[in-house]
Motif scaffolding. Structure first.
Motif, PDB file in Angstrom:
ATOM      1  N   MET A 169      46.490  73.399  76.464  1.00 41.85           N
ATOM      2  CA  MET A 169      45.575  73.380  75.198  1.00 41.85           C
ATOM      3  C   MET A 169      44.805  71.937  75.295  1.00 41.85           C
ATOM      4  SD  MET A 169      45.787  73.550  70.940  1.00 41.85           S
ATOM      5  CE  MET A 169      47.068  74.614  71.283  1.00 41.85           C
ATOM      6  N   GLU A 170      45.657  70.824  75.694  1.00 45.95           N
ATOM      7  CA  GLU A 170      44.963  69.437  75.649  1.00 45.95           C
ATOM      8  C   GLU A 170      43.903  69.621  76.933  1.00 45.95           C
ATOM      9  OE1 GLU A 170      48.895  69.452  78.099  1.00 45.95           O
ATOM     10  OE2 GLU A 170      48.316  69.945  75.980  1.00 45.95           O
ATOM     11  N   GLN A 171      44.219  70.202  78.135  1.00 46.91           N
ATOM     12  CA  GLN A 171      43.205  70.258  79.092  1.00 46.91           C
ATOM     13  C   GLN A 171      41.932  70.855  78.720  1.00 46.91           C
ATOM     14  OE1 GLN A 171      45.407  72.091  82.353  1.00 46.91           O
ATOM     15  NE2 GLN A 171      46.479  70.134  82.981  1.00 46.91           N
ATOM     16  N   VAL A 172      41.947  72.005  77.870  1.00 43.26           N
ATOM     17  CA  VAL A 172      40.942  72.804  77.680  1.00 43.26           C
ATOM     18  C   VAL A 172      40.159  72.126  76.471  1.00 43.26           C
ATOM     19  CG1 VAL A 172      40.401  75.078  76.479  1.00 43.26           C
ATOM     20  CG2 VAL A 172      42.205  74.895  78.216  1.00 43.26           C
ATOM     21  N   ASP A 173      40.983  71.457  75.703  1.00 48.36           N
ATOM     22  CA  ASP A 173      40.351  70.733  74.429  1.00 48.36           C
ATOM     23  C   ASP A 173      39.399  69.642  75.116  1.00 48.36           C
ATOM     24  OD1 ASP A 173      41.050  72.519  72.720  1.00 48.36           O
ATOM     25  OD2 ASP A 173      42.935  71.315  71.910  1.00 48.36           O
ATOM     26  N   GLU A 174      39.857  68.913  76.252  1.00 47.56           N
ATOM     27  CA  GLU A 174      39.377  67.813  76.685  1.00 47.56           C
ATOM     28  C   GLU A 174      38.057  68.272  77.334  1.00 47.56           C
ATOM     29  OE1 GLU A 174      39.954  64.686  80.245  1.00 47.56           O
ATOM     30  OE2 GLU A 174      41.876  65.252  79.050  1.00 47.56           O
ATOM     31  N   ARG A 180      39.433  74.260  86.510  1.00 50.70           N
ATOM     32  CA  ARG A 180      40.534  75.079  86.459  1.00 50.70           C
ATOM     33  C   ARG A 180      41.582  74.440  85.562  1.00 50.70           C
ATOM     34  NH1 ARG A 180      37.745  78.077  87.956  1.00 50.70           N
ATOM     35  NH2 ARG A 180      37.437  79.228  89.694  1.00 50.70           N
ATOM     36  N   PHE A 181      42.554  75.214  85.085  1.00 52.50           N
ATOM     37  CA  PHE A 181      43.414  74.630  83.976  1.00 52.50           C
ATOM     38  C   PHE A 181      44.683  74.827  84.537  1.00 52.50           C
ATOM     39  CE2 PHE A 181      39.661  75.201  81.335  1.00 52.50           C
ATOM     40  CZ  PHE A 181      39.224  73.977  81.065  1.00 52.50           C
ATOM     41  N   ASP A 182      45.892  74.305  84.176  1.00 49.74           N
ATOM     42  CA  ASP A 182      47.180  74.820  84.527  1.00 49.74           C
ATOM     43  C   ASP A 182      47.574  75.816  83.402  1.00 49.74           C
ATOM     44  OD1 ASP A 182      47.529  72.929  86.633  1.00 49.74           O
ATOM     45  OD2 ASP A 182      48.333  71.283  85.431  1.00 49.74           O
ATOM     46  N   GLN A 183      48.287  76.562  83.508  1.00 52.03           N
ATOM     47  CA  GLN A 183      48.748  77.685  83.026  1.00 52.03           C
ATOM     48  C   GLN A 183      50.050  77.268  82.324  1.00 52.03           C
ATOM     49  OE1 GLN A 183      48.877  81.405  84.985  1.00 52.03           O
ATOM     50  NE2 GLN A 183      46.773  81.811  84.828  1.00 52.03           N
ATOM     51  N   LEU A 185      31.934  68.861  77.462  1.00 51.95           N
ATOM     52  CA  LEU A 185      30.813  69.591  77.830  1.00 51.95           C
ATOM     53  C   LEU A 185      30.113  69.449  76.517  1.00 51.95           C
ATOM     54  CD1 LEU A 185      32.344  72.572  79.371  1.00 51.95           C
ATOM     55  CD2 LEU A 185      30.795  71.008  80.410  1.00 51.95           C
ATOM     56  N   ALA A 186      30.738  69.636  75.238  1.00 49.20           N
ATOM     57  CA  ALA A 186      29.910  69.335  74.039  1.00 49.20           C
ATOM     58  C   ALA A 186      29.250  68.131  73.894  1.00 49.20           C
ATOM     59  CB  ALA A 186      30.953  69.528  72.782  1.00 49.20           C
ATOM     60  N   ASP A 187      29.738  66.996  74.308  1.00 52.81           N
ATOM     61  CA  ASP A 187      29.191  65.409  74.357  1.00 52.81           C
ATOM     62  C   ASP A 187      28.154  65.643  75.284  1.00 52.81           C
ATOM     63  OD1 ASP A 187      31.036  64.901  72.387  1.00 52.81           O
ATOM     64  OD2 ASP A 187      32.414  63.857  73.849  1.00 52.81           O
ATOM     65  N   GLU A 188      28.231  66.189  76.303  1.00 49.97           N
ATOM     66  CA  GLU A 188      27.121  65.936  77.307  1.00 49.97           C
ATOM     67  C   GLU A 188      26.148  66.978  77.064  1.00 49.97           C
ATOM     68  OE1 GLU A 188      25.360  65.453  81.276  1.00 49.97           O
ATOM     69  OE2 GLU A 188      27.742  64.459  80.624  1.00 49.97           O
ATOM     70  N   LEU A 189      26.342  68.054  76.401  1.00 51.29           N
ATOM     71  CA  LEU A 189      25.114  68.906  75.748  1.00 51.29           C
ATOM     72  C   LEU A 189      24.370  68.320  74.672  1.00 51.29           C
ATOM     73  CD1 LEU A 189      26.622  72.532  75.930  1.00 51.29           C
ATOM     74  CD2 LEU A 189      24.943  71.530  77.514  1.00 51.29           C
ATOM     75  N   ARG A 247      42.006  71.136  87.971  1.00 44.64           N
ATOM     76  CA  ARG A 247      40.885  70.252  88.708  1.00 44.64           C
ATOM     77  C   ARG A 247      39.980  69.883  87.175  1.00 44.64           C
ATOM     78  NH1 ARG A 247      38.697  74.055  93.021  1.00 44.64           N
ATOM     79  NH2 ARG A 247      39.795  75.581  92.011  1.00 44.64           N
ATOM     80  N   ALA A 248      40.114  68.703  86.715  1.00 43.44           N
ATOM     81  CA  ALA A 248      39.292  68.468  85.864  1.00 43.44           C
ATOM     82  C   ALA A 248      37.858  68.073  86.064  1.00 43.44           C
ATOM     83  CB  ALA A 248      40.024  67.243  85.006  1.00 43.44           C
ATOM     84  N   LEU A 249      37.224  67.830  85.149  1.00 40.01           N
ATOM     85  CA  LEU A 249      35.588  67.402  85.359  1.00 40.01           C
ATOM     86  C   LEU A 249      35.505  66.293  85.955  1.00 40.01           C
ATOM     87  CD1 LEU A 249      34.067  68.888  82.020  1.00 40.01           C
ATOM     88  CD2 LEU A 249      33.799  69.777  84.406  1.00 40.01           C
ATOM     89  N   ALA A 250      34.806  65.898  86.957  1.00 44.27           N
ATOM     90  CA  ALA A 250      34.697  64.611  87.476  1.00 44.27           C
ATOM     91  C   ALA A 250      33.684  63.866  86.368  1.00 44.27           C
ATOM     92  CB  ALA A 250      33.797  64.728  88.792  1.00 44.27           C
ATOM     93  N   ALA A 251      33.931  62.683  87.014  1.00 46.51           N
ATOM     94  CA  ALA A 251      33.141  61.485  85.872  1.00 46.51           C
ATOM     95  C   ALA A 251      31.633  61.675  86.152  1.00 46.51           C
ATOM     96  CB  ALA A 251      33.458  60.139  86.145  1.00 46.51           C
ATOM     97  N   GLY A 252      30.812  61.472  85.323  1.00 45.88           N
ATOM     98  CA  GLY A 252      29.265  61.558  85.252  1.00 45.88           C
ATOM     99  C   GLY A 252      28.817  62.623  84.956  1.00 45.88           C
ATOM    100  N   PRO A 253      27.608  62.924  84.912  1.00 50.56           N
ATOM    101  CA  PRO A 253      26.869  64.178  84.274  1.00 50.56           C
ATOM    102  C   PRO A 253      27.713  65.408  84.712  1.00 50.56           C
ATOM    103  CG  PRO A 253      25.176  62.760  85.224  1.00 50.56           C
ATOM    104  CD  PRO A 253      26.749  62.074  85.801  1.00 50.56           C
ATOM    105  N   VAL A 254      27.605  66.462  83.988  1.00 57.11           N
ATOM    106  CA  VAL A 254      28.371  67.999  84.415  1.00 57.11           C
ATOM    107  C   VAL A 254      27.228  68.676  84.824  1.00 57.11           C
ATOM    108  CG1 VAL A 254      29.757  69.629  83.312  1.00 57.11           C
ATOM    109  CG2 VAL A 254      30.106  67.406  82.442  1.00 57.11           C
TER     110      VAL A 254
END
Length: 112
Positions: free
Chosen positions: A65-70, A55-58, A75-79, A39-46
């Motif tokens: 890794m690509e899901q976690v990196d994204e 949640r990430f796939d195992q 989150l880094a951009d938002e912060l 379940r990825a982050l939805a668009a817009g402010p976090v």
């Protein structure tokens, strides 16, 4: 021959009982972890609720890794955006420039 039949019956009965026990709900024991998809982050402010629901796939050795990196990049951009907005609203000068960050804390202390 009778011994082999008795051993086979005991093993079969044990397997049947083990299967029946694992299918029952046990009071006080949480539900088993499912294999739900990411379940990825939805668009817009976090917000905090979205981060908690993330949640990430195992994969074989952990998470994809690509899901976690994204998610971490998002989150880094938002912060960074929020920090810049807070500094702008407070009227504080922007943080150290890229060249000052590369030279280390000496450049930042010289600026003050």
């Amino acid at each position: 021959m009778i011994i082999v039949g008795v051993v086979a019956a005991v093993v079969a009965l044990g397997a049947l009982l083990a299967w029946a026990i694992t299918r029952r709900d046990v009071p006080g024991v949480p539900e088993a972890v499912g294999t739900q998809s990411a379940r990825a982050l939805a668009a817009g402010p976090v917000d905090a609720a979205q981060v908690h629901a993330l949640r990430f796939d195992q994969a074989v050795r952990g998470y994809r890794m690509e899901q976690v990196d994204e998610a971490l990049q998002r989150l880094a951009d938002e912060l960074a955006e929020r920090d810049a907005e807070i500094e702008r609203l407070r009227g504080e000068p922007e943080g150290p420039t890229t060249s000052e960050r590369e030279r280390g804390s000496d450049a930042a202390s010289e600026r003050r």
